[in-house]
Design a protein around this motif. Structure first.
Motif, PDB file in Angstrom:
ATOM      1  N   ASN A  22      17.741  38.620  10.824  1.00  0.00           N
ATOM      2  CA  ASN A  22      17.002  37.644   9.604  1.00  0.00           C
ATOM      3  C   ASN A  22      17.655  36.265   9.967  1.00  0.00           C
ATOM      4  N   GLY A  23      17.010  35.391  10.522  1.00  0.00           N
ATOM      5  CA  GLY A  23      17.882  34.043  10.574  1.00  0.00           C
ATOM      6  C   GLY A  23      19.253  34.862  11.141  1.00  0.00           C
ATOM      7  N   ARG A  24      20.578  33.573  10.671  1.00  0.00           N
ATOM      8  CA  ARG A  24      21.760  34.326  11.963  1.00  0.00           C
ATOM      9  C   ARG A  24      22.415  35.632  11.545  1.00  0.00           C
ATOM     10  N   LEU A  25      21.381  36.486  11.058  1.00  0.00           N
ATOM     11  CA  LEU A  25      22.324  37.764  10.851  1.00  0.00           C
ATOM     12  C   LEU A  25      21.085  38.886  11.522  1.00  0.00           C
ATOM     13  N   THR A  26      22.072  39.523  11.644  1.00  0.00           N
ATOM     14  CA  THR A  26      21.837  40.864  12.894  1.00  0.00           C
ATOM     15  C   THR A  26      22.002  42.408  12.695  1.00  0.00           C
ATOM     16  N   ALA A  27      21.623  43.374  13.081  1.00  0.00           N
ATOM     17  CA  ALA A  27      21.937  44.647  12.382  1.00  0.00           C
ATOM     18  C   ALA A  27      21.371  45.504  13.498  1.00  0.00           C
ATOM     19  N   GLN A  28      22.354  46.607  13.483  1.00  0.00           N
ATOM     20  CA  GLN A  28      21.565  47.827  14.148  1.00  0.00           C
ATOM     21  C   GLN A  28      22.406  49.325  13.772  1.00  0.00           C
ATOM     22  N   PHE A  29      20.907  49.489  14.278  1.00  0.00           N
ATOM     23  CA  PHE A  29      20.994  51.094  13.209  1.00  0.00           C
ATOM     24  C   PHE A  29      21.890  52.053  14.986  1.00  0.00           C
ATOM     25  N   GLY A  30      22.560  52.652  14.811  1.00  0.00           N
ATOM     26  CA  GLY A  30      23.546  52.892  16.250  1.00  0.00           C
ATOM     27  C   GLY A  30      22.652  54.283  16.143  1.00  0.00           C
ATOM     28  N   GLY A  49      19.220  52.890  16.892  1.00  0.00           N
ATOM     29  CA  GLY A  49      18.959  52.280  17.987  1.00  0.00           C
ATOM     30  C   GLY A  49      17.941  50.771  17.558  1.00  0.00           C
ATOM     31  N   GLU A  50      18.156  50.801  16.517  1.00  0.00           N
ATOM     32  CA  GLU A  50      16.941  49.680  16.215  1.00  0.00           C
ATOM     33  C   GLU A  50      17.501  48.500  15.585  1.00  0.00           C
ATOM     34  N   MET A  56      30.960  43.043  10.984  1.00  0.00           N
ATOM     35  CA  MET A  56      31.651  44.309  10.498  1.00  0.00           C
ATOM     36  C   MET A  56      30.312  45.264  10.248  1.00  0.00           C
ATOM     37  N   ASN A  57      31.245  46.186  10.460  1.00  0.00           N
ATOM     38  CA  ASN A  57      31.073  47.448  10.213  1.00  0.00           C
ATOM     39  C   ASN A  57      31.318  48.717   9.366  1.00  0.00           C
ATOM     40  N   CYS A  58      30.136  49.535   9.448  1.00  0.00           N
ATOM     41  CA  CYS A  58      29.883  51.302   8.590  1.00  0.00           C
ATOM     42  C   CYS A  58      30.207  52.476   9.571  1.00  0.00           C
TER      43      CYS A  58
END
Lengths: 114, 113
Positions: free
Chosen positions: B58-66, B53-54, B21-23
């Motif tokens: 967190n476990g099975r979750l991955t998030a990125q800062f565009g 770019g970060e 999912m994205n924002c």
């Protein structure tokens, strides 16, 4: 762990009643917030407070007021409840600091205005 | 206030599938946060991102800062039934005098066992 406690999980009120929603946090946070959550609209900020007796309007303050007499307590007031104020109300808090944008939420109060 | 465009609005998937999912925003943010709200509860912070770019897990979750600072995404790998809930992105506007967050409208995730 931070605890943000909202006094009621469910409230049912009649149109025109004055309604108080109470929120208490136990971590000495400076900042407290009230949001309402509606399906398809997400979270919208009603009011916030960055210090005792201080308050600032959020994005949708109309029909609401707030009170912060003590640091740990932030009250949302509906002066004359209307049916369009039926919603889930979420209180949140966070400490000061530039890397402290993380909000800690209460469990919410589901308010129904009939 | 500002608006964040969060997509998809809802997802119905099978257990074991990956989710994305994205924002997106028309303006830049200094911070991106991802929250999960279980049914009947308030949102709980999953991941916080502070640098363009970060990439954070967190476990099975991955998030990125565009890189452009105008977007962020959240991936969930190998979904399980307890992943059910509403996921919210939130961004901090650098021009916001009181550091208030702007929230997306949420992605409702349903996972079939």
């Amino acid at each position: 762990d931070v605890k943000v406690t909202q006094s009621s999980r469910y409230l049912v009120k009649r149109t025109g009643e004055k309604v108080f929603l109470e929120c208490v946090q136990d971590m000495d946070h400076e900042n407290m917030f009230w949001y309402r959550q509606d399906p398809g609209l997400g979270l919208r900020l009603i009011y916030f407070s960055y210090d005792v007796k201080m308050k600032e309007k959020g994005d949708i303050p109309e029909g609401y007021s707030v009170s912060r007499e003590k640091k740990e307590r932030f009250s949302l007031i509906l002066e004359s409840a209307s049916t369009n104020q039926t919603s889930m109300y979420l209180c949140a808090s966070r400490p000061d600091g530039i890397t402290n944008e993380k909000l800690f939420f209460g469990s919410g109060t589901q308010l129904s205005v009939l | 206030g500002q608006q964040l465009n969060q997509s998809p609005q809802s997802m119905f998937i099978q257990e074991g599938e990956d989710v994305s999912m994205n924002c997106t925003s028309s303006s830049i943010f200094n911070t991106w946060l991802w929250y999960k709200q279980d049914p009947g509860e308030g949102p709980v912070l999953l991941i916080a991102l502070y640098k363009a770019g970060e990439l954070t897990s967190n476990g099975r979750l991955t998030a990125q800062f565009g890189i452009t600072r105008k977007d962020s995404f959240l991936n969930i790998s190998a979904s399980i039934p307890s992943d059910v809930g509403i996921y919210f992105c939130a961004g901090l506007d650098p021009d916001s005098g009181y550091s208030t967050l702007t929230f997306g409208k949420g992605t409702m995730l349903l996972v079939s066992p």
